[in-house]
Design an enzyme around this catalytic site. Structure first.
Site, mmCIF file in Angstrom:
data_model
loop_
_atom_site.group_PDB
_atom_site.id
_atom_site.type_symbol
_atom_site.label_atom_id
_atom_site.label_comp_id
_atom_site.label_asym_id
_atom_site.label_seq_id
_atom_site.Cartn_x
_atom_site.Cartn_y
_atom_site.Cartn_z
ATOM 1 C CB SER A 1 11.931 -9.700 13.175
ATOM 2 O OG SER A 1 11.332 -10.407 14.229
ATOM 3 N NE ARG B 1 -1.400 -1.343 3.686
ATOM 4 C CZ ARG B 1 -1.556 -1.263 4.987
ATOM 5 N NH1 ARG B 1 -2.752 -1.045 5.484
ATOM 6 N NH2 ARG B 1 -0.525 -1.397 5.805
ATOM 7 C CD GLU C 1 6.046 -12.948 26.029
ATOM 8 O OE1 GLU C 1 7.002 -12.468 25.425
ATOM 9 O OE2 GLU C 1 5.810 -12.712 27.227
ATOM 10 C CE LYS D 1 3.769 -13.975 18.391
ATOM 11 N NZ LYS D 1 5.035 -14.216 17.660
#
Ligand SMILES: NC(=O)c1ccc[n+]([C@@H]2O[C@H](COP(=O)([O-])OP(=O)(O)OC[C@H]3O[C@@H](n4cnc5c(N)ncnc54)[C@H](OP(=O)(O)O)[C@@H]3O)[C@@H](O)[C@H]2O)c1
Length: 331
Positions: free
Chosen positions: A173, A38, A257, A129
């Site tokens: 990251s 985008r 978490e 996740k």
């Protein structure tokens, strides 16, 4: 496999997209790489970074929420890598419908656009996740994974298949533990916060993630989830490697978490095969006769699971110290 092919990456200006582009341009001779995302500024920056490959690069402004735009972008494309996502856990919790629109509706749009054009392979990026999710980010990625597995039902006789690559936090990251520790150390801190002294994580580099995606592009028959076999480390060992002799303070696990990253659950074990460097979780239901398992692997035993806590391969403090030299910290 990638020579002379046109490859489109949704979310191509992100960390995965840039690494993938760099790797493919260095190792193959693709016809074109199309970046679909985008923000024009991120595309402008990427355009400058990849200037020497100008003739092979194309930049499309577009949102994965916009199916018509995706269809236009997919014209003439052979392979699609779906990396676009909202992926910050707190942002997804706070803006649940935005996460659903990008991560779930966007995934369905990518599937529909690929089926309506002549795309041959689609590989979608997943995350640990999405396995037994405890937050909305994971929940949306689980739904996205299910959509990509089921998309093979619509392939019919067309030469197209959809598969998934799953990995955990990439070393260095944004938002991951290494930059957090690095920042504290840079500012003269002598004590590192540990959410839980028992916490473990997998160690994967972006290059390993890219290589697994290329493996999936090359070998997938449809509906597989490819998972790297990689070493684990204790977060306390990471702290020791980054700041020898440091004090550590246990601050408690944060909402959303997990103590250990899970890649393959016991329930998945019925459909999981083990190979030299990876696992494949095969789909529970197959939709066409092209979806056959790669029999060079071994079926994992019943009750098997693969998490950073029960891994058989562990990094020592010294190993971590060596690997840290190769980590590019994302700002
Ligand atoms: N990083 C990790 O540690 C990690 C670990 C496991 C799995 N993954 C998965 O790997 C994939 C890529 O992650 P990444 O680290 O490269 O993410 P990233 O650096 O945050 O990049 C995300 C990319 O998606 C684009 N994007 C976001 N929303 C979009 C939309 N609605 N339409 C089109 N493009 C959109 C962003 O550009 P614009 O904002 O300009 O659109 C950007 O190019 C994600 O699916 C993520 O779930 C990442």
């Amino acid at each position: 496999m990638l020579d002379n092919k046109t490859i489109l990456i949704t979310g191509g200006t992100g960390s995965f997209g840039k690494s993938f582009t760099k790797y493919v341009l260095a190792h193959y001779n693709p016809r074109k790489i199309i970046i679909y995302s985008r923000d024009e500024y991120k595309q402008f920056v990427m355009q400058n970074e990849f200037k020497e490959y100008e003739s092979k690069m194309r930049y499309f402004i577009g949102d994965v929420r916009d199916k018509e735009r995706l269809k236009r972008a997919f014209e003439g494309v052979d392979y699609v890598i779906h990396a676009a996502a909202l992926k910050q856990v707190p942002a997804c919790e706070y803006n649940p419908n935005e996460a659903i629109r990008t991560n779930i509706n966007g995934a369905q749009n990518v599937i529909d656009a690929a089926l309506d054009t002549n795309v041959k392979r689609v590989v979608a990026l997943s995350t640990d996740k999405a396995v037994n999710p405890v937050n909305l980010y994971g929940g949306t990625k689980l739904v996205s994974d299910k959509l990509f597995v089921a998309a093979n039902a619509y392939a019919g006789n067309k030469d197209i298949n959809f598969s998934i690559v799953r990995y955990g936090n990439v070393a260095g990251s944004r938002g991951s533990i290494i930059p957090v520790f690095a920042n504290i150390i840079k500012n003269g801190g002598t004590e590192l916060p540990i959410t839980d002294f028992r916490m473990t994580r997998f160690w994967i580099s972006l290059t390993e993630g890219v290589e697994l995606v290329i493996k999936a592009l090359t070998e997938a028959k449809g509906g597989e989830t490819f998972i790297s076999r990689i070493p684990s480390f204790k977060v306390t060992d990471l702290a020791e490697a980054m700041l020898p002799g440091c004090k550590m303070k246990e601050i408690g696990i944060r909402p959303g978490e997990k103590l250990h990253e899970i890649m393959v659950t016991t329930e998945d074990s019925f459909n999981t095969y083990e190979y030299d460097k990876h696992f494949i979780v095969y789909p529970q239901v197959v939709f066409n006769d092209r979806q056959v398992p790669d029999m060079s692997g071994t079926k994992v035993p019943e009750g098997f699971s693969y998490s950073s806590g029960n891994n058989t391969e562990w990094l020592t403090v010294e190993d971590i110290r060596e690997l840290l030299k190769t980590v590019d910290l994302e700002k």
